[in-house]
Design an enzyme around this catalytic site. Structure first.
Site, PDB file in Angstrom:
ATOM      1  N   TYR A 187       0.868  -1.187   0.000  1.00  0.00           N
ATOM      2  CA  TYR A 187       0.000   0.000   0.000  1.00  0.00           C
ATOM      3  C   TYR A 187       0.910   1.244   0.000  1.00  0.00           C
ATOM      4  O   TYR A 187       2.132   1.116  -0.062  1.00  0.00           O
ATOM      5  CB  TYR A 187      -0.982  -0.054   1.173  1.00  0.00           C
ATOM      6  CG  TYR A 187      -1.918  -1.239   1.040  1.00  0.00           C
ATOM      7  CD1 TYR A 187      -2.801  -1.321  -0.042  1.00  0.00           C
ATOM      8  CD2 TYR A 187      -1.880  -2.305   1.927  1.00  0.00           C
ATOM      9  CE1 TYR A 187      -3.628  -2.421  -0.214  1.00  0.00           C
ATOM     10  CE2 TYR A 187      -2.711  -3.415   1.759  1.00  0.00           C
ATOM     11  CZ  TYR A 187      -3.583  -3.470   0.686  1.00  0.00           C
ATOM     12  OH  TYR A 187      -4.392  -4.553   0.509  1.00  0.00           O
ATOM     13  N   ARG A 235       3.571  -1.152  10.841  1.00  0.00           N
ATOM     14  CA  ARG A 235       3.575  -2.475  10.184  1.00  0.00           C
ATOM     15  C   ARG A 235       4.387  -2.390   8.914  1.00  0.00           C
ATOM     16  O   ARG A 235       4.198  -1.497   8.091  1.00  0.00           O
ATOM     17  CB  ARG A 235       2.160  -2.959   9.876  1.00  0.00           C
ATOM     18  CG  ARG A 235       2.185  -4.317   9.183  1.00  0.00           C
ATOM     19  CD  ARG A 235       0.835  -4.986   9.089  1.00  0.00           C
ATOM     20  NE  ARG A 235       0.712  -6.028  10.104  1.00  0.00           N
ATOM     21  CZ  ARG A 235      -0.074  -7.092   9.999  1.00  0.00           C
ATOM     22  NH1 ARG A 235      -0.847  -7.248   8.942  1.00  0.00           N
ATOM     23  NH2 ARG A 235      -0.131  -7.988  10.951  1.00  0.00           N
TER      24      ARG A 235
HETATM   25  C1  LIG Z   1      -9.641 -10.991   5.867  1.00  0.00           C
HETATM   26  C2  LIG Z   1      -8.290 -10.396   6.051  1.00  0.00           C
HETATM   27  C3  LIG Z   1      -8.128  -9.018   6.073  1.00  0.00           C
HETATM   28  C4  LIG Z   1      -6.870  -8.442   6.277  1.00  0.00           C
HETATM   29  N1  LIG Z   1      -6.750  -7.083   6.381  1.00  0.00           N
HETATM   30  C5  LIG Z   1      -5.565  -6.540   6.740  1.00  0.00           C
HETATM   31  C6  LIG Z   1      -5.473  -5.169   7.090  1.00  0.00           C
HETATM   32  O1  LIG Z   1      -6.467  -4.446   7.157  1.00  0.00           O
HETATM   33  N2  LIG Z   1      -4.249  -4.680   7.384  1.00  0.00           N
HETATM   34  C7  LIG Z   1      -3.128  -5.466   7.395  1.00  0.00           C
HETATM   35  O2  LIG Z   1      -2.036  -4.970   7.669  1.00  0.00           O
HETATM   36  N3  LIG Z   1      -3.203  -6.781   7.135  1.00  0.00           N
HETATM   37  C8  LIG Z   1      -4.389  -7.338   6.850  1.00  0.00           C
HETATM   38  N4  LIG Z   1      -4.493  -8.693   6.686  1.00  0.00           N
HETATM   39  C9  LIG Z   1      -3.318  -9.544   7.005  1.00  0.00           C
HETATM   40  C10 LIG Z   1      -3.385 -10.013   8.467  1.00  0.00           C
HETATM   41  O3  LIG Z   1      -3.244  -8.915   9.361  1.00  0.00           O
HETATM   42  C11 LIG Z   1      -2.271 -11.029   8.767  1.00  0.00           C
HETATM   43  O4  LIG Z   1      -1.024 -10.398   8.644  1.00  0.00           O
HETATM   44  C12 LIG Z   1      -2.320 -12.239   7.852  1.00  0.00           C
HETATM   45  O5  LIG Z   1      -3.643 -12.737   7.739  1.00  0.00           O
HETATM   46  C13 LIG Z   1      -1.396 -13.343   8.317  1.00  0.00           C
HETATM   47  O6  LIG Z   1      -1.727 -13.766   9.623  1.00  0.00           O
HETATM   48  P1  LIG Z   1      -2.619 -15.121   9.878  1.00  0.00           P
HETATM   49  O7  LIG Z   1      -1.862 -16.253   9.205  1.00  0.00           O
HETATM   50  O8  LIG Z   1      -2.653 -15.251  11.369  1.00  0.00           O
HETATM   51  O9  LIG Z   1      -3.947 -14.903   9.257  1.00  0.00           O
HETATM   52  C14 LIG Z   1      -5.742  -9.281   6.438  1.00  0.00           C
HETATM   53  C15 LIG Z   1      -5.895 -10.677   6.391  1.00  0.00           C
HETATM   54  C16 LIG Z   1      -7.146 -11.235   6.228  1.00  0.00           C
HETATM   55  C17 LIG Z   1      -7.284 -12.737   6.239  1.00  0.00           C
END
Ligand SMILES: Cc1cc2nc3c(=O)[nH]c(=O)nc-3n(C[C@H](O)[C@H](O)[C@H](O)COP(=O)(O)O)c2cc1C
Length: 360
Positions: A187, A235
């Site tokens: 982004y 982040r």
């Molecule tokens: C539905 C969804 C929405 C996400 N939205 C964001 C977000 O708004 N900002 C961000 O930095 N990462 C976003 N991510 C990434 C998550 O914060 C996270 O880094 C990623 O899912 C990996 O972690 P996990 O394996 O525990 O899901 C999103 C991930 C998912 C699945």
């Protein structure tokens, strides 16, 4: 034996009750247009409230746009006006009342803005209707089928920095105690960091110093409105997974030391998202080594994220000193009470609402 995952953690004057935190996750569930565009509604309240009663020590509310054209999808949350602030106040208040630290990620989607909700097939939403023409550091499209963004002028870059400060001020006013600057996943801020997406020849492109300029200006602007006693997170995508064509792990370490000097209290270490022929070795805890390296080489506190799903896995990351906290994403979508379950599995105590005291 003390369980690392359920030790409190203090940053500046803020104490978080445990080290199991919720990663920011867009819900794509706000109204897209009209006076309530970008305002948190019932879905957002229920979603975040249930993760608080589930025992998360800190919740980072999803990427919330600092300007309308900074939304990832037209259905994103925003913080560019006071109506949006009021929608978020209810969420921050509930979290705090139930012992969870309310945090929020603020961001600008840059060239990856104006896309469909994932369940509607991703891809760009064309200008007109709810969509708009995205902006970026350089006129380089994210991928095939994506629009070429409008290259930002220096004047517009300064305006966006001010929008980050305004959004942070509103977040504070709404009751949030942590603000996270979204510098990851390709982004806007990440687009400036990476030579893959930033082809500028002015003071915002080229050298490491120039590519990191916008990020540091945003951090300074946010820090200037955020109280001394409360923490600011950042982040980052530790690598674009594009080797020298993109942002690298070595640059992340160098940049982390600068972020620390500029008043960032914790680095939330993710990776990828900036396009190109990235090859990502996805697997359990695959991003943890990047967090561990930043912590070891700079001393900046870090949170690890990415496929952390098991209580003993999370506990080891902390006990080994690889991170100061873990952020869970999808596992908290599967199980809102994962933190309380993990405490049970590890034989630790954690906070729970009195209403659920029978079920500890
Ligand atoms: C539905 C969804 C929405 C996400 N939205 C964001 C977000 O708004 N900002 C961000 O930095 N990462 C976003 N991510 C990434 C998550 O914060 C996270 O880094 C990623 O899912 C990996 O972690 P996990 O394996 O525990 O899901 C999103 C991930 C998912 C699945």
């Amino acid at each position: 034996m003390s369980v690392a995952l359920f030790q409190p953690y203090t940053l500046r004057s803020l104490t978080v009750p445990n080290r199991v935190w919720m990663a920011p996750m867009c819900q794509y569930s706000a109204e897209m247009t009209g006076p309530n565009a970008g305002v948190a509604g019932d879905w957002h309240f229920a979603h975040y409230a249930s993760r608080a009663t589930g025992g998360a020590g800190l919740i980072l509310v999803e990427a919330t746009a600092v300007a309308p054209e900074g939304r990832i999808s037209p259905a994103d949350l925003g913080l560019w006006n006071d109506t949006q602030k009021e929608g978020l106040r209810r969420i921050a208040g509930f979290l705090k009342e139930h012992g969870t630290v309310p945090g929020i990620q603020i961001g600008h989607a840059g060239r990856k803005a104006s896309t469909n909700r994932p369940w509607q097939g991703r891809g760009p939403v064309a200008p007109g209707g709810p969509g708009w023409q995205p902006v970026g550091p350089s006129p380089v499209a994210f991928d095939e089928g994506y629009p070429v963004p409008t290259e930002l002028t220096v004047e517009r870059i300064r305006e966006i920095t001010g929008q980050f400060a305004d959004a942070a001020r509103r977040a504070l006013d709404a009751g949030f105690e942590v603000v996270e600057v979204h510098g990851a996943h390709g982004y806007l801020i990440g687009e400036f960091l990476s030579p893959h997406s930033n082809h500028r020849t002015d003071e915002y492109g080229g050298s490491f110093e120039n590519r990191t300029r916008l990020a540091l200006e945003v951090v300074d602007a946010v820090r200037s409105v955020w109280p001394e006693e409360l923490p600011v997170f950042f982040r980052i995508s530790a690598t674009d997974w594009l080797e020298e064509q993109g942002w690298t792990a070595d640059e992340t370490v160098r940049f982390a030391a600068l972020l620390r000097e500029h008043g960032v209290d914790l680095l939330d270490v993710s990776s990828g998202g900036n396009g190109g022929p990235a090859r990502i070795p996805v697997g359990p805890g695959y991003q943890v080594p990047f967090a561990a390296r930043v912590k070891a080489e700079t001393g900046l506190p870090v949170a690890a994220v990415g496929l952390i799903t098991e209580s003993d896995q999370a506990e080891k990351i902390l006990a080994n000193g690889e991170a100061d906290a873990v952020l869970l994403g999808r596992e908290l979508l599967r199980d809102a009470s994962w933190p309380r379950r993990a405490a049970r599995e590890l034989g630790a105590e954690t906070h729970a609402p009195s209403q659920y005291a029978w079920a500890i």
